[in-house]
Scaffold this motif. Structure first.
Motif: not given
Length: 115
Positions: A70-79
């Motif tokens: 939610e904070i960064f907007g990109d679940p793949v990049a967050v992972a």
């Protein structure tokens, strides 16, 4: 993120990341306090990746890693970012009453939880 954003606009982001990599320890406090815009999210990922296995990084957040999408907007990049952050890391999860609100009364704590 402001420094990296300015460096990107000047076409010097790689040089700024290299300069930051020479600092033995970088501390990033309050990740998740406000959402990252897409450029800042990409720059934060670049910072984490740049320091990965090269220099120390401390990140504090009041959000769990599962809320970072939610904070960064990109679940793949967050992972990918969390993978780099927790590899070789000690994750410390603090629980309990807020230090800032300690002894302030239940009504203040309740108001803070609701915001």
């Amino acid at each position: 993120m402001g420094r990296l954003g300015a460096a990107k606009r000047a076409g010097r982001v790689d040089e700024e990341l290299e300069r930051l990599r020479r600092i033995p320890l970088v501390i990033v406090d309050e990740v998740g306090y406000i959402p990252f815009d897409p450029e800042a999210a990409a720059l934060f990922f670049a910072l984490v990746s740049s320091r990965y296995e090269r220099a120390s990084l401390i990140v504090s957040s009041n959000k769990t890693f599962s809320a970072w999408a939610e904070i960064f907007g990109d679940p793949v990049a967050v992972a990918a970012m969390v993978d780099r952050l927790v590899h070789h890391a000690e994750v410390i999860a603090l629980k309990g009453e807020s230090y800032r609100l300690k002894g302030r009364g239940k009504e203040v704590a309740s108001a803070a939880e609701g915001s």
